[in-house]
Enzyme design. Sequence first.
Site, PDB file in Angstrom:
ATOM      1  N   THR B  68       0.835  -1.191   0.000  1.00  0.00           N
ATOM      2  CA  THR B  68       0.000   0.000   0.000  1.00  0.00           C
ATOM      3  C   THR B  68       0.877   1.250   0.000  1.00  0.00           C
ATOM      4  OG1 THR B  68      -1.951   1.040   0.983  1.00  0.00           O
ATOM      5  CG2 THR B  68      -0.354   0.085   2.522  1.00  0.00           C
ATOM      6  N   LYS B  72       3.344   1.429  -3.815  1.00  0.00           N
ATOM      7  CA  LYS B  72       2.751   0.655  -4.908  1.00  0.00           C
ATOM      8  C   LYS B  72       3.523   0.747  -6.214  1.00  0.00           C
ATOM      9  CE  LYS B  72      -2.096   0.538  -3.392  1.00  0.00           C
ATOM     10  NZ  LYS B  72      -3.491   0.662  -3.880  1.00  0.00           N
ATOM     11  N   ASP B 108      -6.919  -3.852  -7.306  1.00  0.00           N
ATOM     12  CA  ASP B 108      -7.840  -2.738  -7.042  1.00  0.00           C
ATOM     13  C   ASP B 108      -8.935  -2.633  -8.105  1.00  0.00           C
ATOM     14  OD1 ASP B 108      -6.810  -1.758  -4.624  1.00  0.00           O
ATOM     15  OD2 ASP B 108      -5.229  -0.644  -5.661  1.00  0.00           O
ATOM     16  N   GLY B 132     -12.124  11.206 -12.458  1.00  0.00           N
ATOM     17  CA  GLY B 132     -10.830  11.190 -11.780  1.00  0.00           C
ATOM     18  C   GLY B 132      -9.756  10.582 -12.668  1.00  0.00           C
ATOM     19  N   GLY B 134      -6.426   9.936 -10.909  1.00  0.00           N
ATOM     20  CA  GLY B 134      -5.363   9.537  -9.970  1.00  0.00           C
ATOM     21  C   GLY B 134      -5.243   8.017  -9.867  1.00  0.00           C
ATOM     22  N   GLY B 135      -4.650   7.572  -8.765  1.00  0.00           N
ATOM     23  CA  GLY B 135      -4.360   6.151  -8.603  1.00  0.00           C
ATOM     24  C   GLY B 135      -5.584   5.257  -8.718  1.00  0.00           C
ATOM     25  N   ALA B 136      -6.654   5.611  -7.995  1.00  0.00           N
ATOM     26  CA  ALA B 136      -7.846   4.770  -8.014  1.00  0.00           C
ATOM     27  C   ALA B 136      -8.470   4.775  -9.415  1.00  0.00           C
ATOM     28  CB  ALA B 136      -8.853   5.261  -6.979  1.00  0.00           C
TER      29      ALA B 136
END
Lengths: 285, 285
Positions: B68, B72, B108, B132, B134-136
């Site tokens: 995490t 990552k 994820d 969005g 970003g990462g997610a």
Amino acid sequence: MSRIDASFGVCALLGYPAHHSMGPAIHNAAFEALGLPLVYVAHDVAPADLAAAVAGARALSYRGLSITMPHKVAALGLVDEVDATAQAVGCINTVVNRDGRLLGHNSDGQGALDALERAGVRTQGRRVLVLGSGGAARAVGMTMAMRGQPACLEILGVVDEELCRLGRDVAARTDAKVKTCRLDEESLAAAVASADVLLHCTPVGMTPDTDRSLVAPELLRPDLAVFDAVYNPRRTLLIEQAAARGCPVVLGMEMFLGQAMVQFELWTGHKAPAEVMRKVIEARL
Amino acid sequence: MSRIDASFGVCALLGYPAHHSMGPAIHNAAFEALGLPLVYVAHDVAPADLAAAVAGARALSYRGLSITMPHKVAALGLVDEVDATAQAVGCINTVVNRDGRLLGHNSDGQGALDALERAGVRTQGRRVLVLGSGGAARAVGMTMAMRGQPACLEILGVVDEELCRLGRDVAARTDAKVKTCRLDEESLAAAVASADVLLHCTPVGMTPDTDRSLVAPELLRPDLAVFDAVYNPRRTLLIEQAAARGCPVVLGMEMFLGQAMVQFELWTGHKAPAEVMRKVIEARL
């Protein structure tokens, strides 16, 4: 719901093999009994991987390590600091992580001393005889010389070079009056006759050779305290014969328990729950 | 007596910090429910120690890792192999140890896809909108493009360079019809109007800003499925308003559960016990 969450610290055994050890069952039972947020696991680590494993334990913020065969000598060279006893014994079986600094200890000999004390066997001012010169004898003999305050220490063994080195090291590193002698029928009889405490530290009598003992029963007197480092079987032939003769006896299991208690106290700072830990060992032996 | 003995394998979370994660409670509950000889712990690992920690996990024969923040991306470069999805996403959150070979995965995005599927929300042949970049958003958008078979994928974001790179990477690595657009009131209204499935992957609405939502309630139609990656609070303003409008909704908690289930299945080869794991998450959110 599981007891173990992200707040838990990790202690582990490094060995090869490690996956038959009683350590995890003993220490986890003790951690649980005291409600400590710690868990203990076992890792099989090949000798070639030991340095990476120790570095990894540091990077992963392990709280402590147990080190067992065949890593006890090599691990001493991989930690940041080694206490005087472990230095003298020449190997470590315990590592404590103090803020990223790995401190090496050896709890084996202290485990034996504590077992004697729990059994009410005094060593101060008494004549102590160690049989054997291998790893267990070295840990027990050296720790006895450093901390047990015996009147004198005699060590008998059959591996001349090992015996000689142990005698020399005890003399060089401690104030104990030490004598070594090649173990044979005659030297054994004489040494037992002049000893108050006998510490058997060879593998003789261990499963499957449970019908053997180094010490002839007629040598055993009721005023001789007899300790056997062998814990499998729980009661060796030596222990049975000594008990039959009325000697105070101390089982190897109690040394095994003792060294685990020392480790527990080094890692946690808490007094080890002896009864909880003994129960796990008894259930598994 | 403790459940954990020397036969137990170890899985762990590497993070910085790691010690507030729900992972250990979730995975330990799942291991216990299935009676698997595994234990999951959390390690705080500073970025400078990550390489030693991953090497250590290999030397210590860890069965698996969760990775995490902030590790990552860096961890992707420390494993031996990275699956196609994680390679495309550009980071890993899961490592499987196959006989000393570390395989990197990213669960994820699949966690989000599985959450949609469990909720009966189809994505095949439908118009999917990601908010969005970003990462997610990258994990969800890329995995959707690779495995969700949407008719088309539109991505709106406010960080131009990130958005542009995500759009370019999705186009280069998948067959999905992808379009990106700077997120503003107008583009959002148009994109929502032409979407069947809305995947909100920005932090808007997260605690403490629980009174915010990117999407005006009047844009929400009952035939629009609404997913929110935010799981704290469990029901965001977006989810509440979508539910009030009659939209099928999928909570971020379900993505969080989904990614943990994927990890569990990668490590153990067993079907993850969803209800056991959900119960732990619900108790902690």
